[in-house]
Design a protein around this motif. Structure first.
Motif, PDB file in Angstrom:
ATOM      1  N   ARG A 155      31.107  45.245  44.109  1.00 18.03           N
ATOM      2  CA  ARG A 155      32.243  46.157  43.973  1.00 18.03           C
ATOM      3  C   ARG A 155      32.518  46.410  42.492  1.00 18.03           C
ATOM      4  O   ARG A 155      33.224  45.638  41.832  1.00 18.03           O
ATOM      5  N   ASP A 167      34.484  48.336  41.011  1.00 18.42           N
ATOM      6  CA  ASP A 167      35.900  48.445  40.662  1.00 18.42           C
ATOM      7  C   ASP A 167      36.536  47.071  40.444  1.00 18.42           C
ATOM      8  O   ASP A 167      37.321  46.871  39.506  1.00 18.42           O
ATOM      9  N   GLU A 189      35.102  45.478  37.210  1.00 18.41           N
ATOM     10  CA  GLU A 189      35.718  46.041  36.005  1.00 18.41           C
ATOM     11  C   GLU A 189      37.080  45.396  35.733  1.00 18.41           C
ATOM     12  O   GLU A 189      37.416  45.079  34.585  1.00 18.41           O
ATOM     13  N   LEU A 190      37.854  45.161  36.773  1.00 19.72           N
ATOM     14  CA  LEU A 190      39.163  44.514  36.605  1.00 19.72           C
ATOM     15  C   LEU A 190      38.998  43.059  36.165  1.00 19.72           C
ATOM     16  O   LEU A 190      39.759  42.563  35.334  1.00 19.72           O
ATOM     17  N   GLN A 225      46.911  45.841  37.702  1.00 22.43           N
ATOM     18  CA  GLN A 225      45.551  45.300  37.652  1.00 22.43           C
ATOM     19  C   GLN A 225      45.482  43.927  38.329  1.00 22.43           C
ATOM     20  O   GLN A 225      44.554  43.629  39.087  1.00 22.43           O
TER      21      GLN A 225
END
Length: 512
Positions: free
Chosen positions: A12, A14, A17-18, A128
């Protein structure tokens, strides 16, 4: 089986990245600044990096270890999910975290640090954090529990997660408050048995009779935590050690000596016959017993013997089956040892006893570099060859044996290699080699047999490894040595020589 949270981060983008920003767990940086491995031999996989050059590793497929770029390493969690919980909810920018704070105190620290983080680099921090926790399916634990898990993991770094530089074999450091004291670990069974014996528990004495390792720990516990009332039980322990010596258990001389020292320190006339037997007649009266005990304690356990004690605890750990505890202690000692020949020799032998030939060879290599006579160079070089062979580096073993041959003069010029130099430095050695005289007659003594034996052992190892060139070369040196050393030494090596000869013959002719 792949860790669920790690698999999510890898599939994933996304979520990955977090995790990378702002929480500094970047799965795209799954590499370290240098090659490393765990001293225990457990599996080690880099899974993420941080922005300071540090790396997160998966150990044994489950636990997470963090190694910094400046040489520190510690266990951070028992799973990737737990590690991410810590990084997300107790992030690195919270520098005032403390196990002394309660839940509300920890929340106050995190709020204050988060406020600064929002202003400086993460304005969307709350969103976030929530998105990553939800996406990874992480639980909502109390911060007190989460911090306790983190600190407990760090305290479990040693012994199973000691990280080593693979080239130099030096250990990564661990902050002192989180290191286990080996003394406390190995004395725990002895302390428990001592308390039971003091209370009159008959089962404790029966266990001590049956278990010499427990008895060793019990004696050391009694030395460290003395009571005037311990004399009767110390007498019984000394009698047990004497009985063991009479039964042929001569390898535990140290415990008999320690028990005698403890009993002798009381200075009781009735103990003199027992002490005389334990010390081979050194003690003949009660006053002498006290003086002897004090002198022995000062020599063995005085203020200048802290390093000696570490060897004692490492040996006791090994006997208790705590091999990884012993390994950690000995590697840490080796890392801290300078050009001290005696200490390096003891470390080399201790590491070999626990089966860590690589670390033993590191100590032995440094020891060899300190030798300044031909005899000492030859003696330590053949030991290095044995250790290099034990760790599987046959080429290094061959180089060590070359150093041994050079030291005794057998590789110099075209002489016979008898090493009968006069030590004058004017060409008295083999083939005109200036000898310092310390290896005169080496071939007629035990040194010649030992060097030859290592050549034959390396020949066999090279054949087994399929290194035909090394096998043939080493066998050629072996034949030369067998023709040089004393006949009785060559005879003692006949069976080994025959096996090596047939093994090389089985390789066929060179080039076929």
């Amino acid at each position: 089986m792949t860790d669920r949270v790690l698999e999510l981060l890898r599939t994933r983008p996304d979520l990955a990245e977090l995790a990378a920003f702002p929480f500094n767990f970047d799965v795209s940086r799954a590499y370290h600044v240098e090659e490393v491995h765990l001293a225990s031999g457990a599996s080690l996989e880099p899974i993420a990096g941080d922005d300071t050059g540090g790396t997160y590793f998966l150990c044994g497929g489950t636990a997470v270890l963090h190694a910094s770029s400046d040489g520190y390493a510690s266990l951070v969690a028992d799973s990737v999910g737990e590690a991410l919980e810590e990084l997300i909810r107790l992030p690195a920018w919270c520098e005032e975290l403390s196990g002394e704070l309660d839940e509300e105190g920890l929340r106050d620290v995190v709020r204050a640090a988060d406020d600064e983080a929002r202003e400086e680099f993460a304005p969307d921090l709350d969103a976030q954090r929530a998105a990553l926790i939800s996406g990874l399916g992480l639980p909502d634990r109390p911060l007190v529990e989460l911090l306790a898990l983190s600190e407990a993991a760090t305290r479990r770094t040693e012994p199973d997660h000691l990280l080593l530089n693979s080239q130099e074999l030096c250990a990564y450091r661990l902050e002192e408050p989180y290191r286990q004291r080996l003394r406390d670990v190995v004395l725990r069974p002895g302390r428990e048995a001592l308390e039971r014996m003091r209370s009159g528990d008959p089962g404790a004495r029966a266990e001590a009779v049956a278990d010499p390792v427990l008895r060793a720990g019990l004696l050391h516990a009694a030395r460290c935590e003395r009571r005037d009332s311990d004399l009767p039980l110390l007498r019984s322990l000394l009698r047990l050690e004497l009985a063991g010596a009479s039964a042929g258990r001569a390898d535990r001389y140290e415990e008999r000596w320690l028990a005698a020292m403890l009993v002798g320190s009381y200075g009781q006339a009735d103990d003199v016959p027992l002490l005389r037997a334990a010390t081979s007649g050194q003690i003949t009266d009660s006053a002498g017993a006290v003086a002897w005990a004090r002198a022995e304690e000062a020599k063995r356990y005085g203020q200048d013997s802290a390093g000696r004690d570490e060897f004692t605890w490492a040996e006791l750990a090994h006997r208790q089956g705590l091999v990884e505890h012993a390994r950690v202690a000995l590697i840490r000692m080796l890392d801290d040892t300078g050009p001290d020949a005696g200490r390096l020799r003891e470390l080399s032998r201790a590491l070999e006893r626990i089966g860590d030939h690589a670390q033993a060879a590191r100590a032995q290599f440094n020891l060899l570099s300190l030798q300044d006579t031909d005899r000492d160079r030859a003696s330590e070089a053949y030991v290095l060859a044995r250790l290099e062979r034990g760790k599987g580096d046959l080429a290094a073993a061959g180089r060590a044996l070359e150093r041994a041959r050079t030291a005794v003069g057998i590789d110099v010029g075209t002489g016979t290699g008898t090493g009968t130099g006069t030590g004058t430095g004017t060409g008295g050695g083999v083939g005109g080699d200036p000898s310092d005289g310390t290896v005169a007659e080496w071939h007629r003594r035990g040194l010649g047999r030992l060097i030859t034996e290592q050549h034959l052992e390396l020949t066999l190892a090279a054949v087994e490894a399929g290194d035909a060139e090394l096998a043939r070369t080493t066998m050629a040196h072996s034949r030369r040595l067998l023709g040089t050393i004393a006949k009785n030494s060559a005879k003692a090596l006949r069976e080994l020589s025959t096996r090596a000869t047939w093994a090389v013959a089985g390789l066929g002719r060179p080039g076929t």
